[in-house]
Write an enzyme that holds these catalytic residues in place. Sequence first.
Site, short mmCIF file in Angstrom:
data_model
loop_
_atom_site.label_atom_id
_atom_site.label_comp_id
_atom_site.label_asym_id
_atom_site.label_seq_id
_atom_site.Cartn_x
_atom_site.Cartn_y
_atom_site.Cartn_z
N THR A 106 143.71 113.90 86.07
CA THR A 106 144.14 115.00 86.93
C THR A 106 143.30 116.38 86.45
O THR A 106 143.64 117.42 86.67
CB THR A 106 145.82 115.30 86.71
OG1 THR A 106 145.97 114.93 85.20
CG2 THR A 106 146.54 114.32 87.49
N SER A 107 142.48 116.36 85.32
CA SER A 107 141.58 117.33 85.06
C SER A 107 140.62 116.58 84.49
O SER A 107 140.41 115.79 83.90
CB SER A 107 142.41 118.34 84.14
OG SER A 107 141.58 119.48 83.98
N SER A 108 139.26 117.30 84.76
CA SER A 108 137.97 116.76 84.09
C SER A 108 136.91 118.05 84.20
O SER A 108 137.11 118.99 84.61
CB SER A 108 137.45 115.89 84.88
OG SER A 108 137.12 116.13 86.47
#
Length: 394
Positions: A106-108
């Site tokens: 969900t985040s990168s």
Amino acid sequence: MPPDDLNSTAAKLRQQLAEQLAADGSVRSPLWRVAVEAVPRHEFLPRYFVETLGSGPTTWSPISPELVGVDEWLTIAYSDQTLVTQFDGDPADWRAPAPISNANPTSSSTLPSLVVRMLEDLDVRDDMSVLELGTGTGYSTALLCHRIGDQNVTSVETDRDVSHQARTALASCGYYPRVLTGDGQAGYPGAAPYDRTIATYGVRSVPSSWVEQTRPGGLIVTTLRGWMRSLGLVRLTVGGDGSAQGPFLSGDPHFMIARQQEAPAGLGMIPGPEDGETRETGYGSDVLTGESGFVAQLAMPNARFFAMTTDDGSTATYALDASTNAFAVLARDGAGWSVRQGGTTRLWDDVERSLSLWREAGSPPPSGFGVTVSADAQHVWLGDPDGPRWTLPQ
């Protein structure tokens, strides 16, 4: 590793990364190359996960200086790959780091070649104001700050923890843009209008706020995608009447979809073996992937598909529309294919019509399509705005 050695090693790795991005055409202008050479990506990636190749479920391995050593941590941080920093909306537990499977990133920090390519496509110039949706780790925000000055950058991140971490990392590098926590689909009217708007996540259609908050003649760069796949990167020019229009760009970026637009948890009602009407079809399940999958996504904007073994041991591919309970079931029929359809619409009829139009036009890649955004509808068109078109969900 002493701080001086770490900084020296990181600087050399940034130089190598810039050379690589210039060689593959991602970096096309000297000013963006200077930004890549200057911004320390590792400061935005103190810890992260890398995908481990192999059979079985997708697994991500934790990477930090303590786990793998400073040299390997730095080398990976400056590689051209996406590095995941969060799963399922929750902070990772770095007190006892372990490989993660069966999780949803969900985040990168997106691979630098795509980040810089999008920034090049944004066509920013000195002193322009930019609205960025999806701060993430803050690396792309830092590149913008280096290029046009942090006073000209506004970035919106939906996740409070991610936003805080990005703001801290930016400050450690001497950048102080406006970083806000909120729904990026609403933009940020407080600093509008913007000369440029860029989103680092996928949307099913272009939020009207982005058009309203971008000045006439300004550009919007974002990725359109559906629940089956990415459609691609688009660059829209905003008109004076509140509309926007532009082409799909080459390539097929795979960004996470906006959290507010994620597909429903349930796939929808799986039809029974006797439901629907069956007929032959000239298209099999293979058209749902590859370049033809782009067209299938346009034809079935609210559908998803999966393969499942049936009672007789054969494999069938199900396309289900959770919003209408329409379905299409594809199965081998001798040397050909059959389709069984039901519900309020005929999903596969729509796919066949769309594929026929596409093939009559010579089966162009996504760059042969474009997008028109108006107040009451959004369309993807083939060839030109007056050509065949498909409505995007809003």
